[in-house]
Design an enzyme around this catalytic site. Structure first.
Site, PDB file in Angstrom:
ATOM      1  CE  LYS A 288      -4.256  12.517  -3.811  1.00 25.36           C
ATOM      2  NZ  LYS A 288      -2.844  12.958  -3.766  1.00 25.36           N
ATOM      3  NE  ARG A 289      -8.755   2.305  -1.601  1.00 21.48           N
ATOM      4  CZ  ARG A 289      -9.772   1.451  -1.665  1.00 21.48           C
ATOM      5  NH1 ARG A 289      -9.970   0.750  -2.774  1.00 21.48           N
ATOM      6  NH2 ARG A 289     -10.594   1.298  -0.651  1.00 21.48           N
TER       7      ARG A 289
END
Length: 310
Positions: free
Chosen positions: A81-82
């Site tokens: 997700k980063r």
């Protein structure tokens, strides 16, 4: 790849509350759906021997397993997700064309010569899991955007209108009631946008009149002289028997020559008045697609604004 039984830990099939665990559920699920081939990321490799034991213990046919390398971020680390990793539904909601997404995902870690663009029929014919690369593939949003734009450019106008309409309404706008002008508007936008969302945002002026004008351009164009030029342009356009692209262009070019201006001077003034922006598709096309009544109303509104602020 063989696994020794000693490498497997003591694992639970059913929890104390009666709920089954993943490795048991997935076996029953695959058998129920008559799955014959399982293709998944190599992060599931450690689960496979446990599941095979379940198949054999339950006397189920064991499917063919294939494990492919994980998709990586640009820094070659695992996608997370980063890095902006998200669901397929989120890409859909962001306006990426479905065919482009399928094309991109199929091409990710697989190739067929130098070919980049594949129809779904071609993918069915050419794709073979044996040709998938053993190394991890890097997810490149720029490449996905390029593919999405390619499909937007090539798509049938009626189909494009069907896909764009929900995004127009989702933006709080109302698409034209008639299909031909709607398709015409989209034709002027499809070469500039990478997604359906971007297409709607770039063409917002087609669906609503501008409420403001570009703050840098307005003081330069919507002046006392701009008011006079808009008045002359309105007079000439009001007399057009046919409000077509060609007829509008003839009027603007004739007025430009009469006033001793460059075409860009009058065209940019009209563009700002009609769209509120300094960039848009060809302004003669925009005026024709908006129609005589709407175009003239916007030009008059801009002239009134210039009269108040000049």
């Amino acid at each position: 790849m063989p696994f020794e039984h000693t490498q497997l830990d003591d694992w639970i099939l059913v929890r104390t509350d009666g709920t089954p665990t993943y490795n048991f559920c997935v076996v029953v699920d695959d058998v129920t759906m008559r799955i014959t081939h399982v293709v998944r990321g190599d992060d599931h490799l450690s689960n496979t021997p446990k599941q095979i034991l379940c198949y054999e213990a339950l006397d189920y046919a064991v499917p063919q397993f294939a494990h492919v390398s994980m998709i990586l971020a640009k820094d070659k680390s695992g996608l997370s997700k980063r890095h902006g990793a998200t669901s397929v539904q989120a890409f859909r909601d962001a306006g990426y064309v479905a065919d482009a997404m399928v094309n991109y995902l199929a091409r990710l870690g697989w190739s067929h010569g130098d070919q980049e663009v594949f129809s779904r029929a071609e993918l069915v014919e050419l794709f073979d899991v044996k040709d998938v690369a053993s190394s991890g593939a890097v997810f490149d949003v720029t490449k996905l955007e390029w593919l999405s734009q390619h499909y937007l450019k090539a798509m049938d106008g009626r189909r494009l209108a069907e896909l764009v309409e929900p995004f127009v309404r989702g933006a709080g706008l109302t698409p034209p009631a008639r299909l031909p002008p709607f398709v015409g508007m989209l034709d002027t936008l499809r070469g500039r946008a990478k997604t359906l969302v971007e297409m709607v945002e770039q063409g917002r002026f087609y669906f609503e009149a501008p409420s403001t004008y570009d703050t840098k351009a307005a003081p330069k164009l919507l002046t006392a002289e701009g008011t006079r030029r808009l008045g002359l342009l309105i007079e000439r356009l009001e007399g057009l028997p046919e409000f077509t692209t060609a007829a509008i262009e003839r009027v603007v070019r004739a007025l430009t020559e009469e006033l001793g201006l460059k075409l860009v001077d009058l065209a940019q003034l009209a563009r700002l008045a009609v769209t509120g922006r300094t960039t848009s598709p060809p302004i003669f096309d925009v005026l024709a697609l908006l129609g005589s009544a709407e175009s003239l109303a916007r030009l008059r509104r801009a002239r009134e604004f210039a009269e108040r602020t000049a």
